[in-house]
Design a protein around this motif. Structure first.
Motif, PDB file in Angstrom:
ATOM      1  N   ASN A 204       0.828  -1.212   0.000  1.00  0.00           N
ATOM      2  CA  ASN A 204       0.000   0.000   0.000  1.00  0.00           C
ATOM      3  C   ASN A 204       0.861   1.262   0.000  1.00  0.00           C
ATOM      4  N   PHE A 205       1.986   1.196   0.689  1.00  0.00           N
ATOM      5  CA  PHE A 205       2.906   2.332   0.743  1.00  0.00           C
ATOM      6  C   PHE A 205       3.409   2.663  -0.661  1.00  0.00           C
ATOM      7  N   LEU A 206       3.723   1.629  -1.434  1.00  0.00           N
ATOM      8  CA  LEU A 206       4.178   1.836  -2.813  1.00  0.00           C
ATOM      9  C   LEU A 206       3.068   2.449  -3.665  1.00  0.00           C
ATOM     10  N   PHE A 207       1.855   1.919  -3.532  1.00  0.00           N
ATOM     11  CA  PHE A 207       0.719   2.479  -4.261  1.00  0.00           C
ATOM     12  C   PHE A 207       0.520   3.949  -3.891  1.00  0.00           C
ATOM     13  N   LYS A 208       0.557   4.244  -2.628  1.00  0.00           N
ATOM     14  CA  LYS A 208       0.306   5.595  -2.129  1.00  0.00           C
ATOM     15  C   LYS A 208       1.327   6.594  -2.667  1.00  0.00           C
ATOM     16  N   LEU A 209       2.591   6.239  -2.582  1.00  0.00           N
ATOM     17  CA  LEU A 209       3.635   7.157  -3.035  1.00  0.00           C
ATOM     18  C   LEU A 209       3.586   7.378  -4.546  1.00  0.00           C
ATOM     19  N   SER A 210       3.292   6.318  -5.296  1.00  0.00           N
ATOM     20  CA  SER A 210       3.231   6.465  -6.750  1.00  0.00           C
ATOM     21  C   SER A 210       2.091   7.387  -7.167  1.00  0.00           C
ATOM     22  N   LYS A 211       0.974   7.347  -6.430  1.00  0.00           N
ATOM     23  CA  LYS A 211      -0.163   8.224  -6.736  1.00  0.00           C
ATOM     24  C   LYS A 211       0.140   9.686  -6.415  1.00  0.00           C
ATOM     25  N   ASN A 212       0.952   9.898  -5.382  1.00  0.00           N
ATOM     26  CA  ASN A 212       1.265  11.265  -4.957  1.00  0.00           C
ATOM     27  C   ASN A 212       2.531  11.831  -5.601  1.00  0.00           C
ATOM     28  N   GLU A 213       3.148  11.050  -6.455  1.00  0.00           N
ATOM     29  CA  GLU A 213       4.448  11.441  -7.002  1.00  0.00           C
ATOM     30  C   GLU A 213       4.405  12.777  -7.729  1.00  0.00           C
ATOM     31  N   GLY A 214       3.347  13.006  -8.482  1.00  0.00           N
ATOM     32  CA  GLY A 214       3.272  14.250  -9.242  1.00  0.00           C
ATOM     33  C   GLY A 214       3.164  15.478  -8.361  1.00  0.00           C
ATOM     34  N   ALA A 215       2.551  15.323  -7.199  1.00  0.00           N
ATOM     35  CA  ALA A 215       2.314  16.466  -6.320  1.00  0.00           C
ATOM     36  C   ALA A 215       3.565  16.907  -5.575  1.00  0.00           C
ATOM     37  N   SER A 216       4.408  15.950  -5.191  1.00  0.00           N
ATOM     38  CA  SER A 216       5.589  16.311  -4.396  1.00  0.00           C
ATOM     39  C   SER A 216       6.780  15.439  -4.754  1.00  0.00           C
ATOM     40  N   ALA A 217       7.087  15.379  -6.043  1.00  0.00           N
ATOM     41  CA  ALA A 217       8.129  14.482  -6.533  1.00  0.00           C
ATOM     42  C   ALA A 217       9.491  14.761  -5.926  1.00  0.00           C
ATOM     43  N   GLU A 218       9.751  16.020  -5.575  1.00  0.00           N
ATOM     44  CA  GLU A 218      11.070  16.361  -5.060  1.00  0.00           C
ATOM     45  C   GLU A 218      11.363  15.679  -3.729  1.00  0.00           C
ATOM     46  N   TYR A 219      10.318  15.276  -3.000  1.00  0.00           N
ATOM     47  CA  TYR A 219      10.533  14.634  -1.709  1.00  0.00           C
ATOM     48  C   TYR A 219      10.404  13.112  -1.771  1.00  0.00           C
ATOM     49  N   LEU A 220       9.910  12.589  -2.889  1.00  0.00           N
ATOM     50  CA  LEU A 220       9.655  11.153  -2.974  1.00  0.00           C
ATOM     51  C   LEU A 220      10.877  10.403  -3.494  1.00  0.00           C
ATOM     52  N   THR A 221      11.998  10.555  -2.825  1.00  0.00           N
ATOM     53  CA  THR A 221      13.244   9.965  -3.290  1.00  0.00           C
ATOM     54  C   THR A 221      13.165   8.451  -3.347  1.00  0.00           C
ATOM     55  N   TRP A 222      12.582   7.820  -2.328  1.00  0.00           N
ATOM     56  CA  TRP A 222      12.571   6.354  -2.298  1.00  0.00           C
ATOM     57  C   TRP A 222      11.757   5.789  -3.451  1.00  0.00           C
ATOM     58  N   ILE A 223      10.656   6.412  -3.770  1.00  0.00           N
ATOM     59  CA  ILE A 223       9.826   5.926  -4.870  1.00  0.00           C
ATOM     60  C   ILE A 223      10.478   6.206  -6.224  1.00  0.00           C
ATOM     61  N   SER A 224      11.176   7.342  -6.355  1.00  0.00           N
ATOM     62  CA  SER A 224      11.790   7.685  -7.628  1.00  0.00           C
ATOM     63  C   SER A 224      13.006   6.826  -7.924  1.00  0.00           C
ATOM     64  N   THR A 225      13.625   6.265  -6.884  1.00  0.00           N
ATOM     65  CA  THR A 225      14.786   5.408  -7.104  1.00  0.00           C
ATOM     66  C   THR A 225      14.386   3.935  -7.185  1.00  0.00           C
ATOM     67  N   HIS A 226      13.113   3.644  -7.047  1.00  0.00           N
ATOM     68  CA  HIS A 226      12.621   2.276  -7.147  1.00  0.00           C
ATOM     69  C   HIS A 226      11.459   2.270  -8.152  1.00  0.00           C
ATOM     70  N   PRO A 227      11.771   2.237  -9.446  1.00  0.00           N
ATOM     71  CA  PRO A 227      10.737   2.377 -10.487  1.00  0.00           C
ATOM     72  C   PRO A 227       9.744   1.213 -10.518  1.00  0.00           C
ATOM     73  N   ASN A 228       8.665   1.413 -11.314  1.00  0.00           N
ATOM     74  CA  ASN A 228       7.609   0.420 -11.481  1.00  0.00           C
ATOM     75  C   ASN A 228       6.964   0.042 -10.149  1.00  0.00           C
TER      76      ASN A 228
END
Length: 265
Positions: A204-228
């Motif tokens: 769920n954490f992965l789903f949540k961060l991927s949905k919010n990525e556009g809003a605050s991408a600069e802070y979502l380092t863990w999600i941006s370094t772990h694609p798909n």
């Protein structure tokens, strides 16, 4: 003359056959990985941690340390991992990130704790990073992307500060190979189940961060370094099917709330 030609052809065949066989050997694993001694990895861990320690203030709040240690120790005790093999650091940084360094250093940034909805989400990310450490992914990645000779030069004092910083950046801001990421994800699910921590919140954490990525991408380092991330969440859920057990909280709900409040102080 005919015999000489045949002998020549045989020699050519043997040469190319030998060359082909040699190309199929994983020399990286056989020589390079084995050449990296424990002492070298230990030095690299200390060097990289010094870089990150200067980039942000380490949280020394006793309650924060105790709470995170409770999660880590439970995961370790349930999976036959020596807790002393890990060195946990909480850095005050708004980025939602956690990453592993050589020699068991595990860096958790405060932004990750604040953005986790519950302790199971945080435990999932921690388990993933512990898996990278236990599966020796950290050194594999460094050797592949930086090179063994450069790594050794760092431990002997001949590596430039710029190279060291770039190498450190590789660990905190770029993903592992897809196969290594999946291996760490599935191992994390095993760790969580053995610890009686529900793996579903990790997905769920992965789903949540991927949905919010556009809003605050600069802070979502863990999600941006772990694609798909969506794909990862799906195979985590699929892998966990049939493994459900009686889950429990490692720290109390009151302690979880206090942990987040302590991070904000």
């Amino acid at each position: 003359m005919k015999k000489t030609i045949i002998q020549g052809l045989i020699s050519v065949f043997l040469f190319f056959a030998s060359w082909f066989a040699l190309t199929k050997i994983d020399w990286l694993t056989i020589f390079k990985v084995e050449k990296v001694t424990n002492k070298t990895e230990e030095k690299l861990g200390d060097i990289f941690w010094e870089v990150f320690k200067k980039s942000g203030k380490e949280n020394k709040n006793p309650f924060v340390i105790k709470s995170i240690d409770s999660l880590v120790n439970k995961i370790c005790a349930s999976n036959n991992i020596e807790p002393k093999s890990l060195q946990i650091h909480v850095l005050e940084n708004d980025e939602i990130n956690a990453f592993a360094l050589p020699n068991g250093h595990l860096v958790i940034q405060s932004g990750l704790i604040l953005n986790a909805d519950n302790q199971a989400e945080l435990s999932g990310v921690i388990s993933h990073e512990i898996a990278h450490i236990q599966l020796n992914h950290v050194m594999q990645k460094l050797i592949k992307e930086i090179g063994l000779s450069v790594l050794i030069s760092m431990t002997t004092g001949s590596g430039s500060p710029e190279i060291i910083k770039e190498a450190a950046k590789t660990l905190s801001s770029s993903a592992f190979d897809r196969d290594l990421e999946k291996e760490a994800d599935l191992k994390a699910v095993d760790y969580l189940n053995e610890s009686k921590i529900n793996p579903e919140p990790f997905a769920n954490f992965l789903f949540k961060l991927s949905k919010n990525e556009g809003a605050s991408a600069e802070y979502l380092t863990w999600i941006s370094t772990h694609p798909n991330s969506k794909n990862r969440a799906e195979y985590i859920i699929e892998y966990n099917k049939g493994k459900e057990t009686e889950y429990e909280n490692i720290i109390s709900k009151a302690s979880w709330i206090k942990l987040k409040e302590s991070i904000k102080e």
